[in-house]
Design a protein around this motif. Structure first.
Motif, mmCIF file in Angstrom:
data_model
loop_
_atom_site.group_PDB
_atom_site.id
_atom_site.type_symbol
_atom_site.label_atom_id
_atom_site.label_comp_id
_atom_site.label_asym_id
_atom_site.label_seq_id
_atom_site.Cartn_x
_atom_site.Cartn_y
_atom_site.Cartn_z
ATOM 1 N N VAL A 35 0.841 -0.971 0.060
ATOM 2 C CA VAL A 35 0.091 0.054 0.269
ATOM 3 C C VAL A 35 0.933 1.081 0.027
ATOM 4 C CG1 VAL A 35 -1.590 1.195 1.225
ATOM 5 C CG2 VAL A 35 -1.991 -1.057 1.287
ATOM 6 N N GLY A 36 1.146 1.959 -1.137
ATOM 7 C CA GLY A 36 1.729 3.071 -0.990
ATOM 8 C C GLY A 36 0.960 4.344 -0.992
ATOM 9 N N LEU A 37 1.449 5.394 -1.233
ATOM 10 C CA LEU A 37 0.885 6.751 -0.776
ATOM 11 C C LEU A 37 -0.590 7.103 -1.720
ATOM 12 C CD1 LEU A 37 0.636 9.240 0.928
ATOM 13 C CD2 LEU A 37 2.317 10.314 -0.541
ATOM 14 N N VAL A 43 -9.736 1.992 1.047
ATOM 15 C CA VAL A 43 -9.952 3.462 1.498
ATOM 16 C C VAL A 43 -10.533 4.327 0.287
ATOM 17 C CG1 VAL A 43 -8.995 5.493 2.608
ATOM 18 C CG2 VAL A 43 -8.378 3.095 3.108
ATOM 19 N N MET A 47 -14.351 5.986 0.320
ATOM 20 C CA MET A 47 -14.154 7.605 0.398
ATOM 21 C C MET A 47 -14.849 8.130 -0.727
ATOM 22 S SD MET A 47 -10.769 8.941 2.190
ATOM 23 C CE MET A 47 -10.691 8.606 3.847
ATOM 24 N N VAL A 51 -18.025 10.638 -1.044
ATOM 25 C CA VAL A 51 -18.156 11.700 -1.864
ATOM 26 C C VAL A 51 -19.374 11.569 -2.962
ATOM 27 C CG1 VAL A 51 -16.990 13.233 -3.398
ATOM 28 C CG2 VAL A 51 -15.601 12.422 -1.823
ATOM 29 N N THR A 104 -18.820 20.513 5.401
ATOM 30 C CA THR A 104 -17.879 19.324 4.892
ATOM 31 C C THR A 104 -17.597 18.194 5.669
ATOM 32 O OG1 THR A 104 -17.025 20.973 3.414
ATOM 33 C CG2 THR A 104 -15.915 18.830 3.667
ATOM 34 N N ALA A 129 -5.936 7.420 11.729
ATOM 35 C CA ALA A 129 -5.420 8.237 10.519
ATOM 36 C C ALA A 129 -6.389 9.144 10.321
ATOM 37 C CB ALA A 129 -4.578 7.254 9.676
ATOM 38 N N VAL A 133 -6.654 13.347 11.201
ATOM 39 C CA VAL A 133 -6.440 14.405 10.242
ATOM 40 C C VAL A 133 -7.682 15.482 10.519
ATOM 41 C CG1 VAL A 133 -6.441 14.899 7.736
ATOM 42 C CG2 VAL A 133 -5.102 13.102 8.740
ATOM 43 N N TRP B 41 -0.040 2.114 6.385
ATOM 44 C CA TRP B 41 -1.409 2.612 5.445
ATOM 45 C C TRP B 41 -1.598 3.917 5.625
ATOM 46 C CZ3 TRP B 41 -4.269 -2.115 8.069
ATOM 47 C CH2 TRP B 41 -3.569 -3.433 7.956
ATOM 48 N N MET B 42 -1.164 4.527 6.726
ATOM 49 C CA MET B 42 -1.628 5.823 7.124
ATOM 50 C C MET B 42 -1.446 6.917 5.900
ATOM 51 S SD MET B 42 -0.712 6.393 11.319
ATOM 52 C CE MET B 42 -1.523 5.317 12.508
ATOM 53 N N GLY B 43 -0.485 6.988 5.286
ATOM 54 C CA GLY B 43 0.058 7.886 4.204
ATOM 55 C C GLY B 43 -1.223 7.922 3.362
ATOM 56 N N ASN B 44 -1.472 6.610 2.932
ATOM 57 C CA ASN B 44 -2.487 6.283 1.824
ATOM 58 C C ASN B 44 -3.865 6.858 2.395
ATOM 59 O OD1 ASN B 44 -4.849 4.471 0.666
ATOM 60 N ND2 ASN B 44 -3.161 4.591 -0.797
ATOM 61 N N GLN B 45 -4.275 6.578 3.598
ATOM 62 C CA GLN B 45 -5.563 7.020 4.085
ATOM 63 C C GLN B 45 -5.691 8.648 4.045
ATOM 64 O OE1 GLN B 45 -5.043 4.791 7.746
ATOM 65 N NE2 GLN B 45 -7.073 3.800 7.391
ATOM 66 N N VAL B 46 -4.332 9.165 4.426
ATOM 67 C CA VAL B 46 -4.413 10.484 4.550
ATOM 68 C C VAL B 46 -4.477 11.299 3.193
ATOM 69 C CG1 VAL B 46 -3.188 12.682 5.357
ATOM 70 C CG2 VAL B 46 -3.122 10.604 6.893
ATOM 71 N N PHE B 47 -3.901 10.647 2.354
ATOM 72 C CA PHE B 47 -3.885 11.275 1.015
ATOM 73 C C PHE B 47 -5.310 11.177 0.370
ATOM 74 C CE2 PHE B 47 -3.989 10.478 -3.772
ATOM 75 C CZ PHE B 47 -3.624 11.624 -3.950
ATOM 76 N N TRP B 48 -5.850 10.146 0.495
ATOM 77 C CA TRP B 48 -7.381 10.028 0.092
ATOM 78 C C TRP B 48 -8.430 10.861 0.724
ATOM 79 C CZ3 TRP B 48 -7.458 8.812 -4.870
ATOM 80 C CH2 TRP B 48 -6.496 8.033 -5.427
ATOM 81 N N LEU B 49 -8.010 10.951 2.055
ATOM 82 C CA LEU B 49 -8.944 11.817 2.882
ATOM 83 C C LEU B 49 -8.889 13.278 2.354
ATOM 84 C CD1 LEU B 49 -10.782 12.189 5.172
ATOM 85 C CD2 LEU B 49 -8.636 12.464 6.667
ATOM 86 N N ALA B 52 -10.688 13.465 -0.762
ATOM 87 C CA ALA B 52 -12.162 13.267 -0.553
ATOM 88 C C ALA B 52 -12.733 14.916 -0.036
ATOM 89 C CB ALA B 52 -12.574 12.233 0.321
ATOM 90 N N LEU B 53 -11.910 15.371 1.036
ATOM 91 C CA LEU B 53 -12.393 16.289 1.643
ATOM 92 C C LEU B 53 -12.551 17.737 1.010
ATOM 93 C CD1 LEU B 53 -10.857 16.341 5.297
ATOM 94 C CD2 LEU B 53 -13.272 15.925 4.607
ATOM 95 N N ILE B 55 -12.733 17.674 -2.397
ATOM 96 C CA ILE B 55 -13.951 17.585 -3.431
ATOM 97 C C ILE B 55 -14.878 17.855 -2.748
ATOM 98 C CG2 ILE B 55 -15.065 16.119 -4.799
ATOM 99 C CD1 ILE B 55 -12.523 14.361 -5.205
ATOM 100 N N ILE B 56 -15.260 17.342 -1.521
ATOM 101 C CA ILE B 56 -16.586 17.517 -0.916
ATOM 102 C C ILE B 56 -16.764 19.110 -0.693
ATOM 103 C CG2 ILE B 56 -17.922 17.297 1.248
ATOM 104 C CD1 ILE B 56 -16.577 14.627 1.417
ATOM 105 N N PHE B 57 -15.468 19.830 0.023
ATOM 106 C CA PHE B 57 -15.763 21.113 0.227
ATOM 107 C C PHE B 57 -15.847 21.900 -0.946
ATOM 108 C CE2 PHE B 57 -13.679 25.236 0.719
ATOM 109 C CZ PHE B 57 -14.477 25.666 1.955
#
Lengths: 263, 193
Positions: A35-37, A43, A47, A51, A104, A129, A133, B41-49, B52-53, B55-57
């Motif tokens: 799982v990369g960035l 997820v 997500m 949306v 939002t 995580a 954020v 996994w955290m980087g991936n989650q934060v990126f997609w979050l 998403a945020l 776009i929603i905003f």
């Protein structure tokens, strides 16, 4: 069922598969790699669905702009009025520019929570995580805005002028600590609630196939676990909304602190 | 279950060792400990979050919220207008009712006046007729009385005549000599008494 014939005590444990935490595993949607960035993972999928659901409700649902609203437009207007009133009542009229931001957060958490209740889905808000954020966004916004709007005057948030003078330094210390604990409690409250409920449902679900292994005790355990899943699920529906509500109203409370730091 | 036993037989790596090695899933794809704490996994989650945020905003602040706000304001305007119109109509209804009440009251007063006039007229006629009738009755009564008085006077005169004649006759029958003058005086005196 090779294990069952081998050891007696391990039989039942091996027969029932307890993997309550497997539902929280992040995995790539395509292929089996790491799982990369930027990897498209579950997820990403959930997500994206969040949306899309929000766009469906707030944009497509209101596309007719009718004075007499359709059902879906009523729901969208209800959400709008609910959060707008919350921002206005809790944080004050001058917080209204931040209304889209609060909206939002609310809609993202609400839809993530509810989509996470679909069996087999992935609950994005059950991950620290993600909620960290969200909470840090609120914390940083509030702190920066407080200092930008009031300068050093924002620090009067910690100096409670209505308290007796000797108590003020002690109270200031407590206030500072509680201020920095805010993002922690803010994020862990949401993630913890979502994770716990889903894990409990999964544990009960693991007990459900007991009747296949043993017709004796299974006759009691299976119906009871199904009943328990139903009950916890109902509770989770409630918790899904309440946690979204709590996160949003706390955001408004923190916004109020930034806009009006004087007690 | 067979695979599990064979994996265990091949020398199962302990979950703790895997966790220390920074792995988040075991060899079967099951979770080790809390998947939430897996740093991988955290980087991936934060990126997609964040995606998403954002776009929603933008969808909310550019499209959805202004649109809903406009719809609500429009509805509020329509409601305010309708209420104002309703209030206008209500005021009109009230004034119409007032006018009607006034007209009714006027009509009532006029009717009262007419009744009073009619009453007065009737009373005048009645009084006149009564007076006339009274006068007639009085005239008749006076006439009657006159006739009665006449009759009485005649009767008295007759009675006096008869009494005088009778007295003369009686006196003559008694053997007395009746002086007409004395007899008349005596009868007249008796009649008075």
């Amino acid at each position: 069922m090779a294990t069952e014939t081998q050891t007696g005590a391990a039989e039942q444990g091996a027969g029932l598969a307890f993997h309550p935490m497997d539902q929280f595993i992040v995995k790539p949607l395509f292929g089996d790699g790491a799982v990369g960035l930027f990897t498209v993972t579950n997820v990403t999928l959930w997500m994206a669905l969040t949306v899309l659901a929000i766009i469906g409700l707030m944009v497509l649902g209101t596309s007719s702009r009718s004075t007499i609203p359709s059902r879906i437009q009523s729901v969208a207007e209800l959400c709008y009025g609910f959060i707008r009133k919350m921002v206005e009542d809790v944080a004050g009229k001058d917080a209204l520019p931040y209304f889209p931001y609060v909206m939002t957060l609310f809609l993202f958490i609400l839809f993530s929570n509810f989509l996470g209740l679909i069996p087999g889905s992935f609950t994005t808000t059950s991950h620290i995580a993600v909620t960290a954020v969200l909470a840090m966004l609120v914390f940083l916004t509030v702190t920066l805005m407080g200092f930008i709007k009031h300068g050093a005057g924002f620090l009067s948030l910690f100096w409670i002028s209505s308290a007796p003078l000797p108590l003020r330094p002690i109270l200031a210390l407590i206030e500072v600590i509680s201020y920095f604990v805010r993002p922690v409690s803010h994020s862990i409250r949401l993630a913890g609630n979502m994770m716990a409920g889903h894990a409990v449902i999964k544990v009960f679900a693991a007990f459900a196939p007991m009747i296949i292994l043993s017709t004796g005790i299974g006759l009691i355990v299976t119906p009871m676990s199904i009943l328990a899943i139903t009950a916890i699920y109902a509770l989770e529906v409630l918790v899904s909304f309440i946690q979204a509500y709590v996160f949003t109203i706390l955001t408004c409370v923190y916004l109020k602190d930034a806009l009006h730091p004087h007690h | 279950m067979a695979t599990e036993t064979t994996a265990a037989a091949q020398g199962h790596v302990s979950p703790l060792a895997l966790e220390e090695a920074g792995k988040c899933v075991d060899t079967h794809g099951g979770a080790i400990g809390l998947p939430q704490l897996c740093g991988e996994w955290m980087g991936n989650q934060v990126f997609w979050l964040v995606v998403a945020l954002v776009i929603i905003f933008f969808v909310l602040s550019r499209i959805a919220l202004p649109r809903i706000g406009a719809v609500l304001a429009e509805r509020q305007g329509a409601i305010t207008n309708d209420i104002a119109a309703a209030e206008d109509l209500k005021a009109k209804a009230v004034s119409a009712e007032e006018a009607f009440n006034k007209a009714e009251a006027d009509a009532r007063t006029a009717a009262q006046a007419i009744i009073a006039d009619a009453k007065a007229e009737i009373k005048g006629d009645l009084d006149e007729a009564m007076a006339k009738a009274d006068a007639e009755i009085a005239a008749k009564a006076a006439e009657g009385e006159k006739a009665i008085a006449e009759i009485r006077n005649n009767a008295l005169a007759n009675v006096t005549e008869v009494a005088k004649a009778a007295t003369k006759d009686i006196v003559a029958a008694m053997g007395g000599k009746a002086d007409a003058k004395t007899v008349n005086a005596a009868v007249t005196a008796r009649m008075k008494g």
